[in-house]
Motif scaffolding. Structure first.
Motif, PDB file in Angstrom:
ATOM      1  N   ASP A 102     103.848  52.656  79.519  1.00  0.00           N
ATOM      2  CA  ASP A 102     104.462  51.331  79.504  1.00  0.00           C
ATOM      3  C   ASP A 102     104.684  50.831  78.075  1.00  0.00           C
ATOM      4  O   ASP A 102     103.888  51.127  77.167  1.00  0.00           O
ATOM      5  CB  ASP A 102     103.579  50.316  80.246  1.00  0.00           C
ATOM      6  CG  ASP A 102     103.684  50.458  81.749  1.00  0.00           C
ATOM      7  OD1 ASP A 102     104.648  51.091  82.216  1.00  0.00           O
ATOM      8  OD2 ASP A 102     102.803  49.940  82.458  1.00  0.00           O
ATOM      9  N   THR A 103     105.737  50.068  77.908  1.00  0.00           N
ATOM     10  CA  THR A 103     105.996  49.378  76.650  1.00  0.00           C
ATOM     11  C   THR A 103     105.532  47.934  76.787  1.00  0.00           C
ATOM     12  O   THR A 103     105.727  47.298  77.824  1.00  0.00           O
ATOM     13  CB  THR A 103     107.494  49.397  76.308  1.00  0.00           C
ATOM     14  OG1 THR A 103     107.906  50.745  76.087  1.00  0.00           O
ATOM     15  CG2 THR A 103     107.786  48.575  75.060  1.00  0.00           C
ATOM     16  N   VAL A 104     104.904  47.418  75.722  1.00  0.00           N
ATOM     17  CA  VAL A 104     104.425  46.031  75.713  1.00  0.00           C
ATOM     18  C   VAL A 104     105.037  45.313  74.518  1.00  0.00           C
ATOM     19  O   VAL A 104     105.065  45.843  73.402  1.00  0.00           O
ATOM     20  CB  VAL A 104     102.883  45.973  75.630  1.00  0.00           C
ATOM     21  CG1 VAL A 104     102.401  44.529  75.527  1.00  0.00           C
ATOM     22  CG2 VAL A 104     102.259  46.650  76.840  1.00  0.00           C
ATOM     23  N   LEU A 105     105.535  44.112  74.766  1.00  0.00           N
ATOM     24  CA  LEU A 105     106.075  43.268  73.701  1.00  0.00           C
ATOM     25  C   LEU A 105     105.085  42.147  73.421  1.00  0.00           C
ATOM     26  O   LEU A 105     104.720  41.397  74.321  1.00  0.00           O
ATOM     27  CB  LEU A 105     107.430  42.685  74.106  1.00  0.00           C
ATOM     28  CG  LEU A 105     108.034  41.646  73.145  1.00  0.00           C
ATOM     29  CD1 LEU A 105     108.349  42.286  71.788  1.00  0.00           C
ATOM     30  CD2 LEU A 105     109.278  41.004  73.746  1.00  0.00           C
ATOM     31  N   VAL A 106     104.657  42.034  72.164  1.00  0.00           N
ATOM     32  CA  VAL A 106     103.754  40.958  71.746  1.00  0.00           C
ATOM     33  C   VAL A 106     104.563  39.956  70.929  1.00  0.00           C
ATOM     34  O   VAL A 106     105.248  40.334  69.975  1.00  0.00           O
ATOM     35  CB  VAL A 106     102.571  41.488  70.915  1.00  0.00           C
ATOM     36  CG1 VAL A 106     101.647  40.333  70.510  1.00  0.00           C
ATOM     37  CG2 VAL A 106     101.794  42.541  71.709  1.00  0.00           C
ATOM     38  N   ALA A 150     106.377  44.134  68.412  1.00  0.00           N
ATOM     39  CA  ALA A 150     105.913  42.780  68.108  1.00  0.00           C
ATOM     40  C   ALA A 150     106.987  42.018  67.350  1.00  0.00           C
ATOM     41  O   ALA A 150     107.751  42.599  66.565  1.00  0.00           O
ATOM     42  CB  ALA A 150     104.625  42.830  67.279  1.00  0.00           C
ATOM     43  N   ILE A 151     107.025  40.719  67.579  1.00  0.00           N
ATOM     44  CA  ILE A 151     107.981  39.867  66.878  1.00  0.00           C
ATOM     45  C   ILE A 151     107.395  38.470  66.729  1.00  0.00           C
ATOM     46  O   ILE A 151     106.676  37.984  67.601  1.00  0.00           O
ATOM     47  CB  ILE A 151     109.330  39.796  67.626  1.00  0.00           C
ATOM     48  CG1 ILE A 151     110.341  38.981  66.809  1.00  0.00           C
ATOM     49  CG2 ILE A 151     109.159  39.208  69.020  1.00  0.00           C
ATOM     50  CD1 ILE A 151     111.739  38.992  67.367  1.00  0.00           C
ATOM     51  N   ALA A 152     107.687  37.839  65.591  1.00  0.00           N
ATOM     52  CA  ALA A 152     107.379  36.426  65.363  1.00  0.00           C
ATOM     53  C   ALA A 152     108.725  35.725  65.190  1.00  0.00           C
ATOM     54  O   ALA A 152     109.304  35.721  64.103  1.00  0.00           O
ATOM     55  CB  ALA A 152     106.503  36.255  64.128  1.00  0.00           C
ATOM     56  N   ILE A 170     115.476  40.311  73.697  1.00  0.00           N
ATOM     57  CA  ILE A 170     114.669  41.493  73.386  1.00  0.00           C
ATOM     58  C   ILE A 170     114.166  42.146  74.667  1.00  0.00           C
ATOM     59  O   ILE A 170     114.182  43.382  74.800  1.00  0.00           O
ATOM     60  CB  ILE A 170     113.493  41.108  72.473  1.00  0.00           C
ATOM     61  CG1 ILE A 170     114.015  40.606  71.128  1.00  0.00           C
ATOM     62  CG2 ILE A 170     112.548  42.294  72.266  1.00  0.00           C
ATOM     63  CD1 ILE A 170     112.941  40.050  70.226  1.00  0.00           C
ATOM     64  N   VAL A 171     113.721  41.334  75.610  1.00  0.00           N
ATOM     65  CA  VAL A 171     113.222  41.876  76.883  1.00  0.00           C
ATOM     66  C   VAL A 171     114.329  42.640  77.602  1.00  0.00           C
ATOM     67  O   VAL A 171     114.099  43.732  78.153  1.00  0.00           O
ATOM     68  CB  VAL A 171     112.669  40.741  77.775  1.00  0.00           C
ATOM     69  CG1 VAL A 171     112.425  41.237  79.196  1.00  0.00           C
ATOM     70  CG2 VAL A 171     111.374  40.182  77.184  1.00  0.00           C
ATOM     71  N   GLU A 172     115.524  42.106  77.611  1.00  0.00           N
ATOM     72  CA  GLU A 172     116.637  42.806  78.250  1.00  0.00           C
ATOM     73  C   GLU A 172     116.925  44.137  77.575  1.00  0.00           C
ATOM     74  O   GLU A 172     117.316  45.112  78.225  1.00  0.00           O
ATOM     75  CB  GLU A 172     117.890  41.928  78.214  1.00  0.00           C
ATOM     76  CG  GLU A 172     117.898  40.801  79.227  1.00  0.00           C
ATOM     77  CD  GLU A 172     119.260  40.136  79.316  1.00  0.00           C
ATOM     78  OE1 GLU A 172     120.030  40.218  78.335  1.00  0.00           O
ATOM     79  OE2 GLU A 172     119.561  39.550  80.372  1.00  0.00           O
ATOM     80  N   ARG A 173     116.720  44.192  76.263  1.00  0.00           N
ATOM     81  CA  ARG A 173     117.045  45.402  75.496  1.00  0.00           C
ATOM     82  C   ARG A 173     115.979  46.488  75.619  1.00  0.00           C
ATOM     83  O   ARG A 173     116.295  47.655  75.879  1.00  0.00           O
ATOM     84  CB  ARG A 173     117.217  45.023  74.016  1.00  0.00           C
ATOM     85  CG  ARG A 173     117.556  46.175  73.093  1.00  0.00           C
ATOM     86  CD  ARG A 173     118.934  46.711  73.363  1.00  0.00           C
ATOM     87  NE  ARG A 173     119.266  47.788  72.422  1.00  0.00           N
ATOM     88  CZ  ARG A 173     120.407  48.451  72.435  1.00  0.00           C
ATOM     89  NH1 ARG A 173     121.335  48.145  73.338  1.00  0.00           N
ATOM     90  NH2 ARG A 173     120.646  49.401  71.575  1.00  0.00           N
TER      91      ARG A 173
END
Length: 323
Positions: A102-106, A150-152, A170-173
């Motif tokens: 799984d990929t996780v976005l923070v 990760a992104i701020a 970003i989530v869509e991509r």
């Protein structure tokens, strides 16, 4: 004069909202289930909002809210930070249901130029980010590293873009299995600043604690599970005034004629509403050591996330991130 609704100030903490709904009688709140577990250096409370009645009574969406309270965190004790980090890992493991690939976005929410609001960006700066590396590392190493991005994204005032718009794109991509949002919170009690960590599986509404409500980041808006991690860094100034007035009213109600006129909570709220200007009502405060507190908590949260998201990160690695 404008009425000050924040004389009962908003709190981002479900635990405080539940306590307010219970009142002095400590009655049970319909639709809300509470549990508590004590550790050596921390207390963990679970607030579960199970139906719309509970949702309305405490003003929080249905879901699970985990609160870790460690009053001694502000002493910057290394052993205590290590123990709280392990408790945080344990609680995150209960909410996150991730597979190896799984990929996780923070997402580090907040304004990195304002220290009380910089917790999110500081956490993302300390994460082990690996999504761009998984295709280049040996298979035996890649097996212990989950794809983490990760992104701020900053705040609307500095970017001109709603945070929700950035995250949605970003989530869509990259199509993560889950999004983890880190943000600074507002509390009802001064003692909670830098000593309390809340985890929720209901997502988050950036800026909600100080009245700057932006579009919510949750499963409904992003299409994937959203876990929110937050730490109180500010309280409303009216909270301090109200608490001081309540303490004096309680102590002097029988001996001082002035306080005898304001025995009821309604009369006290009206007095404060008449006295405090709208400017004071909007004021939030933070302690002078907030920079050190924010840095310590950013290390603790980042280290805990690294240990949860990557199976190859050991307990020793977690402690290294806390140092």
């Amino acid at each position: 004069m404008q009425s000050l609704d924040h004389l009962n100030p908003f709190t981002d903490l479900a635990l405080e909202a539940t306590a307010a709904a219970r009142g002095d009688a400590k009655t049970e709140v319909p639709g809300v289930i509470m549990e508590e577990k004590k550790y050596e250096h921390a207390t963990v409370s679970w607030v579960r909002v199970v139906d719309p009645v509970g949702e309305q009574l405490i003003g929080k969406p249905m879901g699970n809210y985990i609160t870790i309270e460690a009053p001694q965190l502000r002493r910057r004790n290394r052993e205590l930070q290590e123990q709280v980090g392990k408790v945080l890992v344990e609680q995150l493991d209960q909410l996150l249901d991730l597979k190896e690939n799984d990929t996780v976005l923070v997402v580090g929410l907040g304004n990195w130029n304002a220290t009380p609001d910089a917790l999110g960006p500081r956490v993302t700066g300390k994460l082990l980010v690996t999504r761009h590396l998984r295709d280049y590392v040996p298979a035996d190493v890649a097996g212990g590293l989950r794809a983490v991005a990760a992104i701020a994204p900053g705040v609307l005032g500095t970017t001109g873009i709603e945070t929700a718009e950035v995250i949605h794109g970003i989530v869509e991509r990259i199509k993560p299995a889950a999004v983890i949002c880190i943000d600074a919170l507002a509390a009802r009690s001064v003692e909670r600043i830098g000593t309390t960590i809340q985890i929720a599986d209901t997502g988050i509404q950036p800026g909600g604690g100080i009245g700057n409500r932006r579009q919510a980041l949750n499963k409904e808006t992003l299409g994937v599970p959203v876990i929110a991690i937050g730490v109180p860094t500010v309280v409303h100034a009216t909270t301090i005034v109200q608490d001081a007035f309540e303490a004096m009213a309680s102590s002097f109600a029988e001996t001082k004629p002035f306080f005898q006129l304001f025995r009821s909570p309604e009369s006290r709220r009206k007095l404060l509403s008449d006295v405090l200007s709208p400017t004071v009502g909007e004021l939030v405060v933070t302690p002078k050591e907030i920079d050190e507190l924010t840095e310590d908590l950013a290390k603790l949260i980042a280290g805990s996330l690294n240990a949860v998201l990557h199976t190859s990160v050991t307990a020793q690695d977690l402690l290294r991130y806390i140092n």
